[in-house]
Design an enzyme around this catalytic site. Structure first.
Site, PDB file in Angstrom:
ATOM      1  N   GLU A 196       0.698  -0.910   0.210  1.00 50.18           N
ATOM      2  CA  GLU A 196      -0.207  -0.141  -0.021  1.00 50.18           C
ATOM      3  C   GLU A 196       0.993   1.130  -0.186  1.00 50.18           C
ATOM      4  O   GLU A 196       1.708   1.357   0.899  1.00 50.18           O
ATOM      5  CB  GLU A 196      -0.767   0.133   1.862  1.00 50.18           C
ATOM      6  CG  GLU A 196      -1.877   1.235   1.080  1.00 50.18           C
ATOM      7  CD  GLU A 196      -2.828   1.025   2.237  1.00 50.18           C
ATOM      8  OE1 GLU A 196      -2.404   0.542   3.404  1.00 50.18           O
ATOM      9  OE2 GLU A 196      -3.310   2.087   2.429  1.00 50.18           O
ATOM     10  N   GLU A 226     -12.318   3.238   3.732  1.00 49.86           N
ATOM     11  CA  GLU A 226     -11.848   3.469   5.033  1.00 49.86           C
ATOM     12  C   GLU A 226     -12.474   4.751   5.343  1.00 49.86           C
ATOM     13  O   GLU A 226     -11.878   5.589   4.657  1.00 49.86           O
ATOM     14  CB  GLU A 226     -10.588   2.462   4.457  1.00 49.86           C
ATOM     15  CG  GLU A 226      -9.448   2.462   5.446  1.00 49.86           C
ATOM     16  CD  GLU A 226      -8.126   2.052   5.139  1.00 49.86           C
ATOM     17  OE1 GLU A 226      -7.168   1.049   5.796  1.00 49.86           O
ATOM     18  OE2 GLU A 226      -7.865   2.610   4.152  1.00 49.86           O
TER      19      GLU A 226
HETATM   20 MN    MN Z   1      -5.999   2.664   3.385  1.00 48.64          MN
END
Ligand code: MN
Length: 307
Positions: free
Chosen positions: A162, A256
């Site tokens: 990520e 998120e």
């Molecule tokens: Mn994230």
């Protein structure tokens, strides 16, 4: 707070891509019975994937988690951020070794849970750094993660990398850096993971990085610029989702969101979550589900024509 009803989906076709939600939208940590509540709320708000923050404790309870997911007919993605004591991009060999062991346990737990992806800041310590990563540290991170990818591959698990903003990593901040890092590893089961919250800070626009990543893009976090309600910040979602359609992205879209009083203290510190941008995780998630479903409808609609 935006009008939730205005975003509710009228979509009748199955979604192009599965929708996920991070468990911390519902509960501050993944312990049982918090996990039970997070799973129930994910299902109630229309998500098919739950992202599990894979702490050491959560990894130790993998069997319990698998049973819980089966019961709720949910799929899972596991994520983690290494910390200073497990930083595989460190110059200190013992720290790197601890990181490798932590990742190996996480891969095994991901497999036991039945998830196919372990992602997050898997390549270094997540949180604020005071110095650039050294070339030795970067090489160490690539070497360790290559071995981890090998262990993951035999268990049918992919490893995600990520890309996060400069305040959360000194290793990878842009898509270009992420792709170069992955290419340097040569492991077929390592994928790029983009997050609109981080892209908003580091990238020049929301289209170029997606086209650059192409089929190496394996996972997407959808987050607003302030980590709250989608569509109420500065992220250019229309451009981003159009770009995903252009590269025929079919992986999960996982929402998120983080708010100060609804996150565990370690993660709040690493992510600098000091403000309470929302109060009710279930309302936030329901809104996000509608927002994402509407965005996906827009992908499949032909462009509007003027009569
Ligand atoms: Mn994230």
């Amino acid at each position: 707070m935006p009008d939730v009803a205005a975003f509710s989906s009228t979509m009748s076709d199955p979604p192009i891509t599965p929708l996920g939600v991070h468990a911390m939208v519902f509960m501050p940590s993944w312990t049982h019975p918090e996990a039970e509540q997070a799973a129930a709320k994910a299902v109630a708000t229309g998500f098919s994937i739950l992202e599990i923050p894979l702490s050491e404790q959560a990894a130790a309870e993998a069997e319990l988690t698998r049973e819980l997911l089966d019961r709720h007919s949910l799929r899972a993605v596991c994520s983690l951020g290494l910390d200073a004591s497990t930083d595989i991009a460190s110059d200190e060999p013992q720290t790197v070794e601890r990181g490798e062991q932590r990742l190996l346990r996480a891969v095994e737990a991901t497999h036991v849970i039945g998830a196919k992806l372990l992602t997050g800041v898997t390549y270094g310590a997540m949180g604020h750094h005071n110095a650039r990563v050294s070339s030795k540290g970067r090489a160490s991170a690539q070497a360790v993660l290559t071995r981890i990818a090998g262990a993951a591959e035999v268990r049918g698990v992919r490893i995600g990398v990520e890309v996060v903003n400069r305040y959360e990593s000194n290793v990878l901040n842009t898509t270009e850096e992420g792709l170069a890092f992955i290419d340097g590893m040569g492991a077929p089961n390592v994928v790029l993971h983009l997050d609109t919250y981080h892209m908003n800070i580091e990238e020049s626009d929301f289209r170029t990085p997606v086209l650059l990543a192409g089929d190496r893009l394996g996972y997407v976090h959808v987050g607003e610029s302030h980590r709250g309600y989608l569509g109420t910040g500065t992220v250019d979602f229309a451009t981003f989702f159009q770009a995903l359609a252009e590269v025929s992205y079919k992986g999960p879209l996982t929402f998120e969101g983080f708010s100060a009083t609804r996150i565990d203290n370690r993660l709040a510190g690493a992510l600098s979550i000091w403000r309470e941008t929302w109060h009710d995780g279930q309302a936030l998630a329901a809104h996000a589900q509608g927002f994402l479903a509407d965005q996906m409808m827009a992908w499949s609609r032909p462009p509007a024509t003027t009569p």
